[in-house]
Design a protein around this motif. Structure first.
Motif, PDB file in Angstrom:
ATOM      1  N   GLU A  86       0.823  -1.204   0.000  1.00  0.00           N
ATOM      2  CA  GLU A  86       0.000   0.000   0.000  1.00  0.00           C
ATOM      3  C   GLU A  86       0.848   1.240   0.000  1.00  0.00           C
ATOM      4  N   GLU A  87       2.089   1.140   0.576  1.00  0.00           N
ATOM      5  CA  GLU A  87       2.943   2.300   0.666  1.00  0.00           C
ATOM      6  C   GLU A  87       3.787   2.500  -0.555  1.00  0.00           C
ATOM      7  N   VAL A  88       3.755   1.528  -1.439  1.00  0.00           N
ATOM      8  CA  VAL A  88       4.590   1.637  -2.651  1.00  0.00           C
ATOM      9  C   VAL A  88       4.028   2.732  -3.538  1.00  0.00           C
ATOM     10  N   ALA A  89       4.858   3.566  -4.059  1.00  0.00           N
ATOM     11  CA  ALA A  89       4.433   4.653  -4.942  1.00  0.00           C
ATOM     12  C   ALA A  89       4.422   4.198  -6.372  1.00  0.00           C
ATOM     13  N   ALA A  90       3.969   5.098  -7.256  1.00  0.00           N
ATOM     14  CA  ALA A  90       3.904   4.764  -8.696  1.00  0.00           C
ATOM     15  C   ALA A  90       5.288   4.528  -9.250  1.00  0.00           C
ATOM     16  N   GLY A  91       6.241   5.220  -8.799  1.00  0.00           N
ATOM     17  CA  GLY A  91       7.618   4.996  -9.255  1.00  0.00           C
ATOM     18  C   GLY A  91       8.135   3.643  -8.886  1.00  0.00           C
ATOM     19  N   ASP A  92       7.727   3.095  -7.716  1.00  0.00           N
ATOM     20  CA  ASP A  92       8.136   1.755  -7.313  1.00  0.00           C
ATOM     21  C   ASP A  92       7.588   0.723  -8.261  1.00  0.00           C
ATOM     22  N   VAL A  93       6.336   0.915  -8.739  1.00  0.00           N
ATOM     23  CA  VAL A  93       5.749  -0.055  -9.694  1.00  0.00           C
ATOM     24  C   VAL A  93       6.537  -0.049 -10.986  1.00  0.00           C
ATOM     25  N   ALA A  94       6.939   1.121 -11.433  1.00  0.00           N
ATOM     26  CA  ALA A  94       7.714   1.205 -12.671  1.00  0.00           C
ATOM     27  C   ALA A  94       9.069   0.545 -12.494  1.00  0.00           C
ATOM     28  N   ALA A  95       9.672   0.765 -11.342  1.00  0.00           N
ATOM     29  CA  ALA A  95      10.978   0.140 -11.092  1.00  0.00           C
ATOM     30  C   ALA A  95      10.860  -1.359 -11.067  1.00  0.00           C
ATOM     31  N   ARG A  96       9.831  -1.837 -10.427  1.00  0.00           N
ATOM     32  CA  ARG A  96       9.631  -3.288 -10.373  1.00  0.00           C
ATOM     33  C   ARG A  96       9.351  -3.855 -11.744  1.00  0.00           C
ATOM     34  N   ALA A  97       8.628  -3.068 -12.581  1.00  0.00           N
ATOM     35  CA  ALA A  97       8.343  -3.561 -13.936  1.00  0.00           C
ATOM     36  C   ALA A  97       9.604  -3.644 -14.752  1.00  0.00           C
ATOM     37  N   ARG A  98      10.512  -2.661 -14.610  1.00  0.00           N
ATOM     38  CA  ARG A  98      11.758  -2.724 -15.354  1.00  0.00           C
ATOM     39  C   ARG A  98      12.636  -3.863 -14.879  1.00  0.00           C
ATOM     40  N   LYS A  99      12.499  -4.181 -13.664  1.00  0.00           N
ATOM     41  CA  LYS A  99      13.355  -5.229 -13.101  1.00  0.00           C
ATOM     42  C   LYS A  99      12.862  -6.609 -13.438  1.00  0.00           C
ATOM     43  N   ASN A 100      11.535  -6.847 -13.362  1.00  0.00           N
ATOM     44  CA  ASN A 100      10.976  -8.201 -13.496  1.00  0.00           C
ATOM     45  C   ASN A 100      10.212  -8.392 -14.801  1.00  0.00           C
ATOM     46  N   LEU A 101      10.402  -7.528 -15.807  1.00  0.00           N
ATOM     47  CA  LEU A 101       9.580  -7.603 -17.033  1.00  0.00           C
ATOM     48  C   LEU A 101       9.775  -8.907 -17.757  1.00  0.00           C
ATOM     49  N   ARG A 102      11.030  -9.255 -18.002  1.00  0.00           N
ATOM     50  CA  ARG A 102      11.273 -10.492 -18.753  1.00  0.00           C
ATOM     51  C   ARG A 102      10.763 -11.691 -18.011  1.00  0.00           C
ATOM     52  N   ARG A 103      11.054 -11.756 -16.737  1.00  0.00           N
ATOM     53  CA  ARG A 103      10.601 -12.911 -15.950  1.00  0.00           C
ATOM     54  C   ARG A 103       9.098 -12.992 -15.916  1.00  0.00           C
ATOM     55  N   ASP A 104       8.422 -11.873 -15.741  1.00  0.00           N
ATOM     56  CA  ASP A 104       6.955 -11.888 -15.667  1.00  0.00           C
ATOM     57  C   ASP A 104       6.346 -12.303 -16.987  1.00  0.00           C
ATOM     58  N   VAL A 105       6.925 -11.818 -18.088  1.00  0.00           N
ATOM     59  CA  VAL A 105       6.373 -12.190 -19.408  1.00  0.00           C
ATOM     60  C   VAL A 105       6.558 -13.660 -19.670  1.00  0.00           C
ATOM     61  N   GLU A 106       7.761 -14.185 -19.314  1.00  0.00           N
ATOM     62  CA  GLU A 106       8.006 -15.613 -19.545  1.00  0.00           C
ATOM     63  C   GLU A 106       7.104 -16.461 -18.687  1.00  0.00           C
ATOM     64  N   SER A 107       6.918 -16.062 -17.434  1.00  0.00           N
ATOM     65  CA  SER A 107       6.021 -16.848 -16.570  1.00  0.00           C
ATOM     66  C   SER A 107       4.578 -16.799 -17.083  1.00  0.00           C
ATOM     67  N   LYS A 108       4.228 -15.638 -17.629  1.00  0.00           N
ATOM     68  CA  LYS A 108       2.867 -15.521 -18.177  1.00  0.00           C
ATOM     69  C   LYS A 108       2.689 -16.426 -19.367  1.00  0.00           C
ATOM     70  N   LEU A 109       3.691 -16.476 -20.271  1.00  0.00           N
ATOM     71  CA  LEU A 109       3.630 -17.347 -21.444  1.00  0.00           C
ATOM     72  C   LEU A 109       3.620 -18.801 -21.033  1.00  0.00           C
ATOM     73  N   ALA A 110       4.392 -19.145 -20.026  1.00  0.00           N
ATOM     74  CA  ALA A 110       4.429 -20.548 -19.571  1.00  0.00           C
ATOM     75  C   ALA A 110       3.084 -20.968 -19.025  1.00  0.00           C
ATOM     76  N   GLU A 111       2.492 -20.099 -18.224  1.00  0.00           N
ATOM     77  CA  GLU A 111       1.167 -20.434 -17.662  1.00  0.00           C
ATOM     78  C   GLU A 111       0.134 -20.613 -18.762  1.00  0.00           C
ATOM     79  N   SER A 112       0.193 -19.725 -19.829  1.00  0.00           N
ATOM     80  CA  SER A 112      -0.765 -19.854 -20.942  1.00  0.00           C
ATOM     81  C   SER A 112      -0.535 -21.140 -21.701  1.00  0.00           C
ATOM     82  N   SER A 113       0.705 -21.533 -21.869  1.00  0.00           N
ATOM     83  CA  SER A 113       1.009 -22.787 -22.594  1.00  0.00           C
ATOM     84  C   SER A 113       0.471 -23.979 -21.843  1.00  0.00           C
ATOM     85  N   LYS A 114       0.590 -23.975 -20.533  1.00  0.00           N
ATOM     86  CA  LYS A 114       0.047 -25.083 -19.740  1.00  0.00           C
ATOM     87  C   LYS A 114      -1.460 -25.191 -19.901  1.00  0.00           C
TER      88      LYS A 114
END
Length: 742
Positions: free
Chosen positions: A94-122
């Motif tokens: 709840e305390e995370v700001a909008a900038g924290d979300v962007a930072a997390r997206a830059r950090k975990n983008l590849r991993r999140d996309v791959e996990s999303k694709l893997a889940e869809s394939s299953k």
């Protein structure tokens, strides 16, 4: 602590080191275009993937973040100076700001996309596994179905083999049924085309069905059937004969049967048409007999069509028209007698016989009634036969016999008005013969002649009524000519009053001319306007001869008789006045040209005679008569001065008397010529006499001036008195132009 870099300091540095990663990243970010659809769709997907969760939805949950060994991630792994632990509580989220979300997206983008694709394939694998199981089950069912179909096919083959004969029989029966159906349809069409329905037969044969559209339609169909049968029979007779085989024999039998059927149909339709024509005849005969009772002569479309169809049977039509002619003849005769004796309905118009005291109106009313009846009758007959002559002008001559309908109309008109000829002839003859006045007789004759011309143009010259009117016209004119001849003979016995010194036309001639004027007015009013010059003159020539000649004879003979008993009476003036009066009576009418020419010739002769008499009177009054006579009667080679009447003393006295006469009023106007009623004639006579006086004076002057006549001082003798021997001056005194002047 951040140090500001001025534009002046940074510009050369940027230009010197274009491969700086930071600069490249900045240029890439600043130069990126986010307006295309693909970029916007990718950004929308990232926004959905990294949307900040609601506080309630994330409470009690943990979010695990994997660390990445990549250099870029390590540079960004620290947030606020500390490394992430990988577990985030709901309170910390709840305390995370909008900038924290962007930072997390830059950090975990590849991993999140791959996990999303893997889940869809299953999920796809699980779905395809279920589909594979269902396909296996479907394959089993298809195998069982194929086995059952093979069994059914085998059984069907066995059944077909067993029922083959039945199927062949059923096929042949089906073909026979189709043939029978075709024959049935052909026979039905044939019967429909070549036979009448029971209702149509009843319309033709039954008396209960009146004539109308149903009857005429059935009759038209019967006529069409008859025409078609004749065409078919004619075609069958004109075909070439076939070769003699078994099949052709059957065809010949069928053709014989068809020919016999055609002949039977022809006979049946002929019988039906004869029944139809007989029905039309009986109906027309009944309707024609009823027309005598009804004053209204309207023709219904049914009657017009019935008469048109009955023309195909002329003998039936003529018989029916005979009934019509007899009925109309009796009806018109009865109506004519009622008009003569009873008048119209309610007494108006009044009976024609009440005007018998007025012969012109009496005859005119009878002829007008007949003409009106003929006009109504012709209109009825034209409607009956459907004849409308749009090209004929009103009053134009009708042409009869051009068509059969015109011939029938003329014959029916003649028959219808035939009964009127007897009563009309008797009454007109009685009226004409009882007339004593010539003008009344002429008006009646002219009236009858007018209706004669009208009837000849309406019903023809050969009609009985036209011949009757022609006889009445001849009778009326014979009575009229007899009357004017009697009037002319009585005029010849009229004597002039011996004690009357006047020279005007006598009262008898005035009355006679007045009667002639009325006749000419009547004749002019009866002209149609299309007469030629010769026809115009010939129509009144006999009347003019019988009226003018007795007046001329009476004027000349009685003038001679009165002149013999009264020598002082002026006969020439009387005759000229009478001729001028008669010519004035004729002058307004163009058809009196010939007679006016005759009168003009007589007047010219009398004018010349009067000029001679007036000249002698004037030369005598002027004193030159004896001198002029001496010039004319002296012996040859005898001097004029030796003649007693032309001696100088006598000549001096004559010239003096002539000079005195020139000063008198007789030079301008003669008292004798003042008796003439036509002043132009008086002026002409006086001028002609003065011209001759001037010529006589000129001749006397010439004779006096000649030396052989032995006048001493002849010029002085002539110059002693007016006009002083000057002929030109004398012409001026007379007010005349000298000969040779224009």
């Amino acid at each position: 602590m951040t140090t500001a870099i001025s534009p002046s300091a940074s510009s050369p540095r940027l230009g010197a080191a274009p491969q700086n990663p930071i600069s490249l990243r900045l240029y890439k970010v600043l130069g990126a275009n986010f307006s295309d659809d693909a970029t916007r769709e990718a950004l929308d997907t990232l926004a959905e993937l990294y949307a900040p969760p609601a506080a309630t939805g994330l409470k009690g949950k943990e979010v695990k973040h994997d660390t990445d060994a990549d250099g870029d991630l390590e540079e960004d792994s620290e947030v606020n100076g500390s490394r992430p632990t990988g577990l985030v509580s709901s309170t910390s989220v709840e305390e995370v700001a909008a900038g924290d979300v962007a930072a997390r997206a830059r950090k975990n983008l590849r991993r999140d996309v791959e996990s999303k694709l893997a889940e869809s394939s299953k999920q796809f694998l699980r779905a395809f596994g279920e589909v594979d199981k269902q396909l296996d089950t479907l394959q089993e069912h298809i195998g069982l179905m194929r086995v059952r179909c093979d069994e059914a096919q085998a059984q069907l083959h066995e059944t077909n083999e067993a029922c083959k004969s039945l199927l062949d029989r059923a096929g042949s029966l089906r073909e026979e049924r189709q043939g029978v159906a075709v024959r049935q349809s052909i026979i039905s069409a044939f019967l429909t085309r070549f036979t009448l329905t029971p209702s149509e037969k009843d319309a033709i044969a039954s008396r209960n069905v009146p004539l109308g559209s149903t009857f005429f339609a059935a009759m038209d169909k019967a006529a069409r059937i008859q025409a078609d049968c004749r065409v078919l029979l004619t075609a069958s007779l004109t075909l070439p004969p076939p070769s003699h085989t078994t099949e052709t024999d059957d065809e010949e039998d069928s053709e014989d049967r068809a020919t016999k059927a055609g002949r039977d149909i022809l006979a049946a339709t002929a019988n039906q048409l004869e029944q139809a024509y007989d029905k039309i005849f009986r109906w027309c005969a009944f309707e024609f007999r009823q027309m005598g009772r009804d004053a209204n002569l309207d023709v219904s479309p049914t009657m017009r069509e019935a008469v048109r169809r009955l023309r195909e049977r002329p003998e039936l039509l003529m018989e029916a028209l005979t009934y019509l002619s007899q009925t109309r003849q009796a009806t018109l005769l009865s109506s004519f007698m009622d008009a003569l004796t009873r008048g119209g309905p309610g007494g108006l118009p009044r009976p024609i016989e009440l005007h018998a005291h007025d012969p012109l109106r009496y005859v005119g009313d009878m002829l007008a009634w007949v003409h009106q009846a003929i006009a109504a009758e012709r209109e009825f007959l034209e409607g009956l036969f459907g004849v409308r002559d749009a090209r004929r002008m009103v009053g134009a001559v009708r042409t009869f016999g051009e068509t059969a309908e015109e011939g029938w109309i003329a014959e029916l008109l003649d028959g219808a008005v035939k009964g009127l000829c007897g009563p009309l002839r008797v009454r007109v003859q009685q009226t004409v013969r009882s007339q004593e006045s010539s003008i009344t007789s002429y008006k009646i004759a002219n009236l009858v002649q007018f209706y004669l011309v009208t009837m000849q143009r309406t019903i023809g010259k050969e009609a009985l009524l036209s011949k009757t009117l022609e006889e009445l016209t001849e009778l009326a004119y014979s009575v009229f000519y007899g009357a004017i001849e009697t009037q002319g003979r009585s005029l010849l016995h009229v004597s002039l009053d011996l004690d009357d010194t006047g020279v005007s036309p006598p009262l008898a001639i005035l009355d006679h001319a007045q009667v002639l004027r009325e006749m000419m007015i009547v004749y002019e009013g009866s002209l149609l306007g299309d007469e030629g010059e010769e026809e115009l003159q010939a129509g009144f020539r006999d009347i003019l001869d019988k009226m003018i000649d007795p007046a001329l004879e009476m004027a000349l003979t009685q003038a001679d008789e009165k002149k013999r008993q009264r020598p002082a009476w002026d006969k020439a003036a009387f005759v000229l006045n009478t001729l001028a009066y008669l010519q004035g009576v004729l002058e307004p009418f163009a058809f009196t040209t010939e007679k006016r020419g005759v009168l003009q010739g007589l007047m010219e002769a009398k004018v010349l005679q009067l000029i001679e008499e007036h000249y002698l009177d004037v030369i005598k009054d002027a004193g030159l008569a004896e001198v002029a006579a001496a010039c004319e009667t002296r012996r040859p080679n005898e001097p004029l001065s030796h003649v007693p009447a032309a001696e100088p003393a006598a000549l001096q006295a004559a010239l003096k008397q002539f000079s005195e006469w020139l000063s008198g009023p007789e030079v301008v106007q003669s008292p004798r010529l003042g008796l003439l009623t036509v002043q132009n004639v008086a002026a002409r006579v006086h001028q002609a006499a003065l011209e001759r006086v001037a010529e006589t004076y000129e001749r006397v002057c010439d004779e006096v001036k000649r030396a052989e006549n032995k006048y001493e001082a002849g010029a002085t003798l002539l110059g002693s008195e007016r006009p002083f021997g000057q002929v030109r001056l004398l012409w001026q005194i007379f007010g005349l132009r000298e000969r040779g002047e224009t």
